[in-house]
Design an enzyme around this catalytic site. Structure first.
Site, short mmCIF file in Angstrom:
data_model
loop_
_atom_site.label_atom_id
_atom_site.label_comp_id
_atom_site.label_asym_id
_atom_site.label_seq_id
_atom_site.Cartn_x
_atom_site.Cartn_y
_atom_site.Cartn_z
N THR A 117 8.93 -17.60 -35.46
CA THR A 117 8.42 -16.37 -34.85
C THR A 117 9.51 -15.32 -34.66
OG1 THR A 117 7.49 -15.48 -32.80
CG2 THR A 117 8.77 -17.48 -32.60
N TYR A 142 8.59 -19.73 -25.08
CA TYR A 142 7.98 -19.82 -26.41
C TYR A 142 9.04 -19.56 -27.50
CZ TYR A 142 5.51 -18.27 -30.59
OH TYR A 142 5.10 -18.10 -31.89
#
Length: 339
Positions: A117, A142
């Site tokens: 990501t 995350y």
């Protein structure tokens, strides 16, 4: 030989499975269905219900199927949730990736494509496309969980006969061009999906967080990539590994950013419906400008995106959202005895 897709019942995973099958590949899926849907998995794929943290299940899958490579998409992805419940993210995203890698090495599987990501970069220091060489400064669990997983991949490749491609996604949106699957998660936070839901009356409004950023219209700018192009990047990564290509990390985005207000204008235009918009202050950690430099993916993987148009992305997303609304209405009518 087969390709194992972890998280193959989810948004990106279900598109990945269809693309592999379209290309004539044999596909195996494992998913615990915490956010994915069994109906979203193409019927030709072999499906295992369970968690990749279950080493016994992985052993069963590897024993019952001749797995050539793994496309690892299973993960928890909601940033605010990672802040409020960080240990679950480190368990699912990092700990379970370690278990998967261990099982893969034990089974002699030497190729893996990893879903990473842009959150690994945190807030870019300058308003220009970010390269893979930029500092990794994640601002939430995350992003940190993905950095830790990338480090495990790197170290595993150094120690074993194992190669990988880690693809750092930017803002994935849109739906399957044939209408077979799309973003179906309840309470999704993706801007384009939220805006399409608002256009269809499934939400009362869309909230814009921050209008005072140093951007042309004051709202945050992001790089939106059509899910079909993202899936194609994985197909290119698979061929790269099959050719004996070296491990690498590559961004997946278009290098073109759109502001929040530009996205809302596109949804209103495509849907033909005005949106009710609420304005709120900035959210902590939101950057003004996050856009990919995807030169590596283009040059090293031979990736050539074909859907780099905001309206085209929105058109497929809106069509899928309209179908979900129609299907929901049909099911309600059936339960009520109206059909």
């Amino acid at each position: 030989m087969a390709i194992l897709v972890t998280g193959g019942a989810g948004y990106i995973g279900s598109h990945m499975v269809w693309a592999l099958l379209d290309a004539g590949q044999d596909v195996v899926v494992v998913d615990r269905l915490s956010t994915g849907f069994r109906w979203a998995v193409a019927p030709e794929a072999r499906f295992y219900l369970g968690d990749i943290g279950n080493a016994d299940l992985l052993g069963q899958i590897f024993a019952e199927n001749e797995i050539e490579a793994i496309i690892h998409l299973a993960a928890s992805v909601v940033v605010p949730e990672s802040v409020s419940n960080p240990l679950s993210y480190y368990e699912n995203n990092t700990g379970n990736t370690r278990i998967l890698l261990s099982a893969a090495i034990k089974a002699g599987i030497g190729k893996l494509i990893f879903s990473s990501t842009a959150a690994v970069y945190g807030t870019p220091a300058v308003a220009e496309p970010v390269k893979e060489t930029a500092p990794l400064l994640p601002e939430n669990p995350y992003g940190q969980s993905k950095v830790m997983s990338e480090l495990m991949l790197r170290d595993t490749a150094h120690a074993h006969d194992f190669r990988y491609v880690a693809l750092r996604y930017f803002n994935v949106a849109g739906a399957d061009l044939k209408g077979r699957t799309g973003q179906s998660t309840d309470r999704a936070t993706h801007l384009i999906k939220v805006a399409c839901e608002a256009a269809l009356g499934k939400r009362p409004s869309v909230t814009v967080y921050g209008t005072d950023y140093p951007t042309p219209d004051g709202t945050g700018v992001r790089d939106y990539i059509h899910v079909a192009d993202l899936v194609e990047a994985h197909m290119c990564a698979l061929e790269h590994l099959r050719r004996g290509g070296a491990s690498l990390v590559a961004n997946c985005g278009y290098g073109q950013g759109y502001s929040v207000l530009e996205v809302l204008d596109s949804v209103a235009k495509v849907s033909g419906r005005p949106l009710s918009v609420d304005y709120a202050s900035r959210r902590a950690g939101d950057a003004a400008f996050v856009v990919a430099d995807a030169t590596l993916a283009r040059e090293l993987l031979g990736w050539e995106p074909r859907h780099a148009d905001l309206d085209a992305i929105v058109e497929t997303a809106f069509a899928w959202e309209a179908r979900l609304k129609q299907d929901a209405a049909h099911h309600i009518a059936v339960r009520a005895g109206g059909l």
